[in-house]
Design a protein around this motif. Structure first.
Motif, PDB file in Angstrom:
ATOM      1  N   LEU A   1     -37.824 -17.990   7.932  1.00  0.00           N
ATOM      2  CA  LEU A   1     -38.618 -16.761   7.970  1.00  0.00           C
ATOM      3  C   LEU A   1     -37.739 -15.551   8.290  1.00  0.00           C
ATOM      4  N   LEU A   2     -36.805 -15.721   9.212  1.00  0.00           N
ATOM      5  CA  LEU A   2     -35.949 -14.601   9.587  1.00  0.00           C
ATOM      6  C   LEU A   2     -35.012 -14.211   8.448  1.00  0.00           C
ATOM      7  N   VAL A   3     -34.615 -15.160   7.622  1.00  0.00           N
ATOM      8  CA  VAL A   3     -33.809 -14.818   6.440  1.00  0.00           C
ATOM      9  C   VAL A   3     -34.602 -13.859   5.553  1.00  0.00           C
ATOM     10  N   GLU A   4     -35.901 -14.076   5.428  1.00  0.00           N
ATOM     11  CA  GLU A   4     -36.748 -13.244   4.570  1.00  0.00           C
ATOM     12  C   GLU A   4     -37.167 -11.946   5.249  1.00  0.00           C
ATOM     13  N   GLU A   5     -37.370 -11.975   6.570  1.00  0.00           N
ATOM     14  CA  GLU A   5     -38.018 -10.861   7.257  1.00  0.00           C
ATOM     15  C   GLU A   5     -37.082 -10.002   8.089  1.00  0.00           C
ATOM     16  N   ALA A   6     -35.828 -10.407   8.258  1.00  0.00           N
ATOM     17  CA  ALA A   6     -34.887  -9.644   9.081  1.00  0.00           C
ATOM     18  C   ALA A   6     -34.118  -8.638   8.241  1.00  0.00           C
ATOM     19  N   GLY A   7     -33.914  -7.447   8.812  1.00  0.00           N
ATOM     20  CA  GLY A   7     -33.046  -6.464   8.187  1.00  0.00           C
ATOM     21  C   GLY A   7     -31.621  -6.642   8.664  1.00  0.00           C
ATOM     22  N   SER A   8     -30.771  -5.677   8.346  1.00  0.00           N
ATOM     23  CA  SER A   8     -29.373  -5.738   8.771  1.00  0.00           C
ATOM     24  C   SER A   8     -29.263  -5.675  10.287  1.00  0.00           C
ATOM     25  N   LEU A   9     -28.172  -6.234  10.808  1.00  0.00           N
ATOM     26  CA  LEU A   9     -27.869  -6.050  12.220  1.00  0.00           C
ATOM     27  C   LEU A   9     -27.622  -4.577  12.495  1.00  0.00           C
ATOM     28  N   SER A  10     -27.952  -4.140  13.689  1.00  0.00           N
ATOM     29  CA  SER A  10     -27.702  -2.762  14.078  1.00  0.00           C
ATOM     30  C   SER A  10     -26.204  -2.491  14.139  1.00  0.00           C
ATOM     31  N   VAL A  11     -25.845  -1.224  14.231  1.00  0.00           N
ATOM     32  CA  VAL A  11     -24.433  -0.845  14.309  1.00  0.00           C
ATOM     33  C   VAL A  11     -23.753  -1.518  15.495  1.00  0.00           C
ATOM     34  N   CYS A  12     -24.471  -1.636  16.616  1.00  0.00           N
ATOM     35  CA  CYS A  12     -23.913  -2.287  17.809  1.00  0.00           C
ATOM     36  C   CYS A  12     -24.076  -3.797  17.767  1.00  0.00           C
ATOM     37  N   GLU A  13     -24.748  -4.314  16.725  1.00  0.00           N
ATOM     38  CA  GLU A  13     -24.956  -5.752  16.518  1.00  0.00           C
ATOM     39  C   GLU A  13     -25.716  -6.415  17.667  1.00  0.00           C
ATOM     40  N   THR A  14     -26.592  -5.649  18.324  1.00  0.00           N
ATOM     41  CA  THR A  14     -27.378  -6.215  19.418  1.00  0.00           C
ATOM     42  C   THR A  14     -28.837  -6.431  19.050  1.00  0.00           C
ATOM     43  N   TYR A  15     -29.250  -5.975  17.867  1.00  0.00           N
ATOM     44  CA  TYR A  15     -30.636  -6.186  17.452  1.00  0.00           C
ATOM     45  C   TYR A  15     -30.745  -6.016  15.942  1.00  0.00           C
ATOM     46  N   PHE A  16     -31.868  -6.465  15.415  1.00  0.00           N
ATOM     47  CA  PHE A  16     -32.233  -6.176  14.032  1.00  0.00           C
ATOM     48  C   PHE A  16     -33.736  -5.915  13.991  1.00  0.00           C
ATOM     49  N   LEU A  17     -34.199  -5.420  12.873  1.00  0.00           N
ATOM     50  CA  LEU A  17     -35.623  -5.157  12.713  1.00  0.00           C
ATOM     51  C   LEU A  17     -36.265  -6.291  11.923  1.00  0.00           C
ATOM     52  N   ARG A  18     -37.343  -6.815  12.445  1.00  0.00           N
ATOM     53  CA  ARG A  18     -38.120  -7.820  11.728  1.00  0.00           C
ATOM     54  C   ARG A  18     -39.462  -7.209  11.373  1.00  0.00           C
ATOM     55  N   CYS A  19     -39.605  -6.832  10.124  1.00  0.00           N
ATOM     56  CA  CYS A  19     -40.824  -6.175   9.661  1.00  0.00           C
ATOM     57  C   CYS A  19     -41.156  -4.971  10.538  1.00  0.00           C
ATOM     58  N   GLY A  20     -40.143  -4.175  10.871  1.00  0.00           N
ATOM     59  CA  GLY A  20     -40.329  -2.963  11.652  1.00  0.00           C
ATOM     60  C   GLY A  20     -40.281  -3.149  13.146  1.00  0.00           C
TER      61      GLY A  20
END
Length: 390
Positions: A245-264
């Motif tokens: 699910l995360l492969v489909e619903e996750a966006g790019s890692l943040s610039v600091c690589e500490t989070y990403f957006l999952r469907c906003g």
């Protein structure tokens, strides 16, 4: 230019055209890097969050001149928990808390426990407490309580309530331990603490019931830390499903690589196993690359090679070309297809945008039930279908 062409003759004109074409092609190493025909490479994309990598997380206030001294209260009176009646060790845990009016204060928690028990259950604590260990803590502070000398061991960054529960379990004081129900935050805190001190086995009598409660909802948004919890407790339920699910619903890692957006929604990656996070992001990137490559190949072929493949009706061909070009431009993906921008949104949103790109056919113009252009449309959608392995 016309006069010059007349002076040098038709042969020279053809040579100049060929040189210009060669210069254009020299900018790209292969056809896969060529700009798509009919769309200028500088065509702007829509202003859309999917085209922007998430910004770095803000840690602390950006105003360095802000005086916070008036907002910090002095340390409060320590809270002492007499866990063991034969204690010989004081665990000292300072914890910063924020009050309702925004002030912060440090509350010190003191746990009176048996060092022998801690040495048995945790190799981490054993290294700090065993007199013969070369990794023994340099702190040798002693304090007398009830006429008994106590060694002082300071811990940091632990959740006070979770530590209290674990220490109560270790000392067979389980009357206040939640046996049948626990919230997800508590479960995560137990996993963090026991993973840190390598004593997850302490929770074996309780963890199965807790995991049974939360495993069924692990794939829902807000429960991404199940990947960490499942790894710590050795529970494989819904792990692969959540990863997919995360492969489909996750966006790019943040610039600091500490989070990403999952469907906003922000998903912090601090607890996510590194190998799992890397796998999810690699699979996401691979699938996006695959789909973009299919679209590029289709558009290149359709436009430059007259891939209507046998449709003789000019009205049908005109409708198909015009509809496709307008659809692609309205999708806002021109720069993505030209490899000039990266898609930072999730795969589902990308598929929704590309799904709106239309390839209409003009069956009504030539009077029979199937147009060759529709073969192209069916073939494209078939190629875009995701492999079962993903």
């Amino acid at each position: 230019m016309v006069a010059a062409a007349q002076d040098v003759g038709d042969g020279r004109v053809e040579e100049v055209v060929k040189e210009g074409e060669e210069e254009r092609r020299a900018e790209f190493c292969a056809r896969c890097k060529e700009p798509l025909p009919l769309w200028a490479s500088e065509t702007p994309s829509d202003i859309d969050i999917n085209f922007v990598r998430p910004a770095a997380a803000i840690s602390g206030s950006s105003n360095n001149d802000l005086d916070t001294s008036m907002h910090t209260l002095p340390p409060s009176t320590p809270i002492t928990y007499p866990i063991s009646p034969v204690s010989d060790l004081i665990i000292h845990l300072p914890a910063t808390t924020t009050t309702a009016n925004g002030n912060t204060t440090v509350i010190t928690h003191r746990y009176l426990v048996s060092s022998q028990i801690l040495r048995v259950v945790s190799p981490v604590w054993r290294r700090h407490l065993d007199p013969t260990s070369p990794f023994r803590s340099l702190t040798t502070t002693l304090e007398t309580i009830s006429d008994r000398p106590h060694t002082l061991m300071t811990l940091y960054d632990d959740d006070p309530d979770t530590l209290l529960s674990v220490l109560n379990i270790l000392h067979f004081s389980t009357s206040n331990i939640p046996i049948t129900s626990i919230n997800f935050g508590q479960l995560r805190s137990f996993a963090v603490l026991c993973d840190k001190y390598d004593c997850i086995h302490v929770l074996n009598p309780y963890s199965k019931v807790w995991l049974d409660e939360w495993a069924p909802v692990a794939c829902e948004p807000g429960y991404e830390d199940w990947l960490f919890i499942a790894k710590v407790f050795g529970d494989g339920r819904n792990v692969k499903e959540l990863e997919r699910l995360l492969v489909e619903e996750a966006g790019s890692l943040s610039v600091c690589e500490t989070y990403f957006l999952r469907c906003g929604r922000v998903v912090e990656t601090g607890l996510m196993p590194e190998i799992t996070l890397n796998k999810i992001m690699a699979s996401r990137s691979k699938e996006l690359t695959r789909q973009i490559s299919i679209w590029r190949q289709f558009l290149q072929s359709f436009i430059s090679e007259n891939a209507t493949k046998g449709c003789s009706n000019w009205d049908c061909v005109t409708l198909s070309y015009g509809n496709l070009i307008r659809s692609v431009e309205q999708s806002g993906l021109v720069k993505i297809f030209n490899l000039l921008e990266e898609w930072h949104g999730n795969i589902r949103d990308f598929e929704e945008k590309t799904g709106a790109i239309q390839l209409a056919n003009g069956t009504r113009f030539h009077g029979y039930g199937w147009c060759p252009v529709e073969n192209l449309n069916v073939g494209l959608r078939s190629k875009l279908g995701r492999p079962v392995d993903n």
